[in-house]
Write an enzyme that holds these catalytic residues in place. Structure first.
Site, PDB file in Angstrom:
ATOM      1  N   PRO A 139       0.823  -1.215   0.000  1.00 32.83           N
ATOM      2  CA  PRO A 139       0.000   0.000   0.000  1.00 32.83           C
ATOM      3  C   PRO A 139       0.855   1.262   0.000  1.00 32.83           C
ATOM      4  O   PRO A 139       1.742   1.429   0.849  1.00 32.83           O
ATOM      5  CB  PRO A 139      -0.801  -0.123   1.300  1.00 32.83           C
ATOM      6  CG  PRO A 139      -0.815  -1.578   1.607  1.00 32.83           C
ATOM      7  CD  PRO A 139       0.502  -2.109   1.122  1.00 32.83           C
ATOM      8  N   GLU A 140       0.595   2.134  -0.952  1.00 31.11           N
ATOM      9  CA  GLU A 140       1.291   3.411  -1.047  1.00 31.11           C
ATOM     10  C   GLU A 140       0.275   4.526  -0.827  1.00 31.11           C
ATOM     11  O   GLU A 140      -0.858   4.273  -0.394  1.00 31.11           O
ATOM     12  CB  GLU A 140       1.996   3.509  -2.401  1.00 31.11           C
ATOM     13  CG  GLU A 140       2.982   2.368  -2.631  1.00 31.11           C
ATOM     14  CD  GLU A 140       3.690   2.442  -3.972  1.00 31.11           C
ATOM     15  OE1 GLU A 140       3.771   3.545  -4.552  1.00 31.11           O
ATOM     16  OE2 GLU A 140       4.153   1.394  -4.462  1.00 31.11           O
ATOM     17  N   LYS A 168       2.131   7.322   4.159  1.00 28.82           N
ATOM     18  CA  LYS A 168       1.497   5.996   4.161  1.00 28.82           C
ATOM     19  C   LYS A 168       0.813   5.693   5.486  1.00 28.82           C
ATOM     20  O   LYS A 168       0.412   4.552   5.727  1.00 28.82           O
ATOM     21  CB  LYS A 168       2.544   4.921   3.859  1.00 28.82           C
ATOM     22  CG  LYS A 168       3.221   5.086   2.495  1.00 28.82           C
ATOM     23  CD  LYS A 168       4.288   4.024   2.290  1.00 28.82           C
ATOM     24  CE  LYS A 168       5.027   4.239   0.974  1.00 28.82           C
ATOM     25  NZ  LYS A 168       6.079   3.231   0.745  1.00 28.82           N
TER      26      LYS A 168
END
Length: 551
Positions: free
Chosen positions: A2-3, A60
């Site tokens: 996940p970015e 993030k």
């Protein structure tokens, strides 16, 4: 992983479905790797009865504000973290899916049950996610250490350019640095560089003003477009590299707009780029070639060495201490080999010098066993043979004999003393010897000794064993032959004191074990006839021979 777009999509999902609702119950998994800084029971009590007053994100990281000055629930998604709302769905990811079928979902770490029946879960299969309870998330690490967020606090192009001008690293590595560009991850960086037509290995400080401007604009643009569709792959532009970059390792290389996609490692991460469009400057390419050649040379020199634990050498996390130790050991080995080469002062001594060189290159066990053990006759003879002869002109052979005897004494100490078999110590002892470093004079003296030895008693080589290691039986024969040679040499010298002629010498020292030569013993015996200095003492065999002569 996940970015920024994926985390922003999860934040928007939570805001859209849970904002303003009270938490009736919280169920927290007993996982101290994911749940940090607070126990599961304390976290459950801190969440129960609170209201979801707001949701925020930086880089993030995202957090849930609980109102009334209560600590916030901070979430970092790690590699496989994600939010899922029962009956609504989960945040979207390209490489993995969050369980939306079962409830509670698999790998659930925190489950919240809200006042209107909504159920929310935070899941993580690989346990790299982090859940914390912080009173001021933005005012303390890790959030306080983050850099510019492309959607929240993006700098002016001038400030951005000034920062890049200080960075000599590859531009891809700079973009992945969360202290500079918070939220930019691997696929976002590759997409930005592809659209800007910049090679990922191009040093950031070498970028032109046009390239810096394109980079500044595209980082914000890519993050905005991906976040607006909550990172759903099917809704991203079809011209993006994102759709084609995932084929590393496949037999057929993927293409984008007719151009082949290649994969390299930059900044410790796999990087997808298009060589036809993303060109590396000549200066950067030359620098990379030099770096690669240097690394390859270092790998060749270190081949075959036993690897120990890596040591950190400062903030960079390198192995400077290991490299220094390896360089020092390599330098010592080269000095020993050079000393062996220099000892080959004549054609006859060349074979012995080469033997010493081979021994210097071999591991310690192959050269003579453990520390404190004698290296054996072959290694001792090779070390003694590599010793330069005493310094004396060829026209004065009578003066050369005492010097040769002194050199033999030094060789006997090396053979009979307690040594560890290292070529460095033998070379150091030879350099301190009486005849060391005399060059041509030593060569002439050595030649005179060989001629005298040949005239008095030619070397017995017909029955000598072949060069090699041999077993215990061979070593026993070598020891016996060495003792007999010493006794014969001492007897010849004693006979010289009573008027014996050179022709009366009954036996010359045998060849012995590998590379063993009787030149020094025979020469010393020949020159010692009629002299009061006695025979040369070369090892334990000569000492025993001298004792026999006195009896």
């Amino acid at each position: 992983m996940p970015e920024l777009p994926e985390v922003e999509g999860a934040r928007r999902l939570l805001e859209r479905t849970c904002l303003g609702k009270a938490i009736e119950a919280a169920i927290v998994a007993d996982d101290d790797k994911v749940i940090q800084g607070v126990s599961p029971r304390d976290l459950e009590q801190a969440l129960a009865g609170r209201t979801i007053a707001g949701t925020k994100r930086l880089g993030k990281h995202m957090w849930v504000e609980l109102g009334d000055g209560s600590p916030a629930l901070l979430l970092h998604f790690g590699m496989t973290g994600g939010l899922v709302v029962k009956g609504v769905g989960a945040a979207h990811y390209k490489s993995f899916a969050v369980d939306e079928v079962n409830w509670p979902p698999r790998f659930c770490k925190v489950e919240l049950r809200l006042s209107d029946g909504t159920q929310l879960a935070f899941c993580d299969s690989r346990r790299f996610a982090r859940v914390r309870l912080l009173a001021d998330p933005e005012g303390q690490p890790p959030l306080s250490e983050l850099g510019w967020d492309p959607l929240l606090r993006w700098p002016a192009v001038e400030e951005f350019a000034a920062k890049l001008a200080t960075q000599k690293r590859a531009v891809k590595a700079v973009l992945l640095d969360q202290a500079i560009t918070a939220g930019v991850g691997n696929w976002v960086a590759d997409e930005v560089l592809y659209q800007a037509r910049i090679h990922p290995e191009q040093p950031a400080a070498s970028l032109s003003a046009e390239e810096v401007g394109a980079l500044h604009r595209l980082i914000r643009e890519v993050c905005t477009i991906a976040s607006d569709v909550e990172a759903e792959a099917d809704r991203l532009p079809k011209t993006w590299l994102f759709h084609y970059r995932w084929g590393k390792g496949s037999k057929t290389k993927a293409k984008v707009e007719g151009h082949t996609i290649e994969h390299i490692t930059v900044g410790g991460r796999t990087s997808a780029y298009v060589p036809a469009l993303q060109k590396l400057s000549k200066a950067a390419a030359a620098a990379l070639q030099v770096k690669a050649a240097s690394k390859a040379a270092g790998g060749d020199k270190g081949a075959g060495k036993k690897k120990g634990p890596r040591k950190k050498a400062g903030a960079a996390g390198g192995d400077g201490e290991d490299e220094a130790e390896a360089a020092e050991a390599e330098e010592r080995a080269e000095e020993a080999i050079a000393a062996a080469d220099a000892a080959a002062v004549s054609e006859g001594a060349g074979q012995d010098a080469r033997a010493a060189k081979v021994l210097a290159q071999k591991p310690r066990k192959a050269r003579g066993g453990r520390v404190g053990k004698s290296p054996g006759p072959a290694a001792a003879t090779a070390a003694a043979a590599a010793e330069p002869a005493a310094a004396a002109p060829a026209a004065e052979p009578a003066a050369a004999a005492p010097a040769a005897e002194e050199g033999d004494v030094g060789g006997g100490e090396a053979a009979g003393g307690v040594i560890d078999g290292s070529a460095e110590k033998a070379a150091s002892k030879r350099r301190r010897g009486p005849g060391a470093g005399k060059g041509k004079a030593a060569a002439a003296a050595a030649k005179g000794e060989r001629e005298a030895a040949a005239a008095v008693a030619p070397a017995v080589t017909d029955g000598a064993p072949p060069a090699g290691r041999g077993g215990k039986r061979q070593r026993g024969r070598d020891t016996q032959a060495s003792n007999e040679a010493g006794a014969a040499s001492a007897g010849a010298a004693a006979g010289a004191g009573s008027g014996a002629m050179p022709g009366q010498v009954e036996q010359a020292p045998p060849a012995g074990k590998r590379f063993r030569r009787p030149r020094q013993e025979a020469a010393a015996a020949a020159e010692g006839m009629g002299a009061s200095t006695g025979p040369s003492r070369s090892g334990r065999g000569a000492a025993r021979g001298k004792a026999g002569a006195s009896l």
